[in-house]
Design a protein around this motif. Structure first.
Motif, PDB file in Angstrom:
ATOM      1  N   CYS A   1      16.323  46.554 -30.461  1.00  0.00           N
ATOM      2  CA  CYS A   1      16.405  47.846 -31.142  1.00  0.00           C
ATOM      3  C   CYS A   1      15.895  47.737 -32.581  1.00  0.00           C
ATOM      4  CB  CYS A   1      17.841  48.359 -31.096  1.00  0.00           C
ATOM      5  SG  CYS A   1      18.411  48.745 -29.415  1.00  0.00           S
ATOM      6  N   MET A   2      15.772  46.507 -33.090  1.00  0.00           N
ATOM      7  CA  MET A   2      15.171  46.233 -34.408  1.00  0.00           C
ATOM      8  C   MET A   2      14.077  45.179 -34.209  1.00  0.00           C
ATOM      9  SD  MET A   2      18.464  46.078 -36.977  1.00  0.00           S
ATOM     10  CE  MET A   2      17.465  45.457 -38.300  1.00  0.00           C
ATOM     11  N   PRO A   3      12.919  45.586 -33.643  1.00  0.00           N
ATOM     12  CA  PRO A   3      11.882  44.634 -33.262  1.00  0.00           C
ATOM     13  C   PRO A   3      11.115  44.064 -34.450  1.00  0.00           C
ATOM     14  CG  PRO A   3      11.105  46.855 -32.940  1.00  0.00           C
ATOM     15  CD  PRO A   3      12.554  46.965 -33.359  1.00  0.00           C
ATOM     16  N   ASN A   4      10.381  42.956 -34.189  1.00  0.00           N
ATOM     17  CA  ASN A   4       9.528  42.388 -35.237  1.00  0.00           C
ATOM     18  C   ASN A   4       8.041  42.598 -34.933  1.00  0.00           C
ATOM     19  OD1 ASN A   4       9.269  40.483 -33.208  1.00  0.00           O
ATOM     20  ND2 ASN A   4      10.260  38.842 -34.337  1.00  0.00           N
TER      21      ASN A   4
ATOM     22  N   CYS B   1      20.694  43.353 -27.119  1.00  0.00           N
ATOM     23  CA  CYS B   1      19.808  42.708 -28.095  1.00  0.00           C
ATOM     24  C   CYS B   1      20.581  42.101 -29.266  1.00  0.00           C
ATOM     25  CB  CYS B   1      18.743  43.675 -28.590  1.00  0.00           C
ATOM     26  SG  CYS B   1      19.319  44.979 -29.707  1.00  0.00           S
ATOM     27  N   GLY B   2      21.740  42.644 -29.579  1.00  0.00           N
ATOM     28  CA  GLY B   2      22.558  42.079 -30.649  1.00  0.00           C
ATOM     29  C   GLY B   2      22.133  42.455 -32.056  1.00  0.00           C
ATOM     30  N   SER B   3      21.166  43.359 -32.194  1.00  0.00           N
ATOM     31  CA  SER B   3      20.739  43.762 -33.534  1.00  0.00           C
ATOM     32  C   SER B   3      21.794  44.653 -34.195  1.00  0.00           C
ATOM     33  CB  SER B   3      19.398  44.500 -33.478  1.00  0.00           C
ATOM     34  OG  SER B   3      19.564  45.779 -32.910  1.00  0.00           O
ATOM     35  N   LEU B   4      21.710  44.774 -35.500  1.00  0.00           N
ATOM     36  CA  LEU B   4      22.665  45.600 -36.239  1.00  0.00           C
ATOM     37  C   LEU B   4      22.574  47.077 -35.859  1.00  0.00           C
ATOM     38  CD1 LEU B   4      22.303  43.980 -39.766  1.00  0.00           C
ATOM     39  CD2 LEU B   4      24.137  43.622 -38.099  1.00  0.00           C
TER      40      LEU B   4
ATOM     41  N   LEU C   1       9.703  36.858 -30.340  1.00  0.00           N
ATOM     42  CA  LEU C   1       8.953  38.094 -30.550  1.00  0.00           C
ATOM     43  C   LEU C   1       9.612  39.203 -29.750  1.00  0.00           C
ATOM     44  CD1 LEU C   1       5.309  36.741 -30.298  1.00  0.00           C
ATOM     45  CD2 LEU C   1       6.694  37.130 -32.345  1.00  0.00           C
ATOM     46  N   THR C   2       9.894  40.317 -30.422  1.00  0.00           N
ATOM     47  CA  THR C   2      10.582  41.425 -29.768  1.00  0.00           C
ATOM     48  C   THR C   2       9.909  42.745 -30.104  1.00  0.00           C
ATOM     49  OG1 THR C   2      12.125  41.694 -31.616  1.00  0.00           O
ATOM     50  CG2 THR C   2      12.819  40.251 -29.820  1.00  0.00           C
TER      51      THR C   2
END
Length: 82
Positions: free
Chosen positions: A17-20, A72-75, A52-53
């Motif tokens: 949900c917060m990709p790079n 995904c574990g994102s904030l 890579l996400t």
């Protein structure tokens, strides 16, 4: 097709949900909008060895009767993909 056994380089990128990285349609063989190639670009500097996400951008509730949770574990995790 299950990307576990075959596919292109995109099969090694996971959802976040917060990709790079982000996805962009590019036109190589044709300018027909129905046949884009997909290219991945870094949103920021990515340190070697970093996963890579990209954001799959599924619409929650778009597939009737199907629920897929996000881990995904994102904030800013939305909690669901579908």
């Amino acid at each position: 097709m299950d990307a576990k056994g075959s596919g292109n380089i995109g099969r090694y990128l996971n959802h976040s949900c917060m990709p790079n990285v982000f996805v962009q349609n590019v036109f190589v063989d044709t300018h027909d909008l129905r046949f884009p190639w997909v290219a991945f670009f870094a949103q920021t500097y990515i340190i070697a060895g970093t996963e890579l996400t990209w954001d799959y951008n599924y619409d929650i509730g778009s597939v009737e009767g199907k629920i897929k949770y996000c881990y995904c574990g994102s904030l800013k995790c939305r909690g669901r993909l579908l």
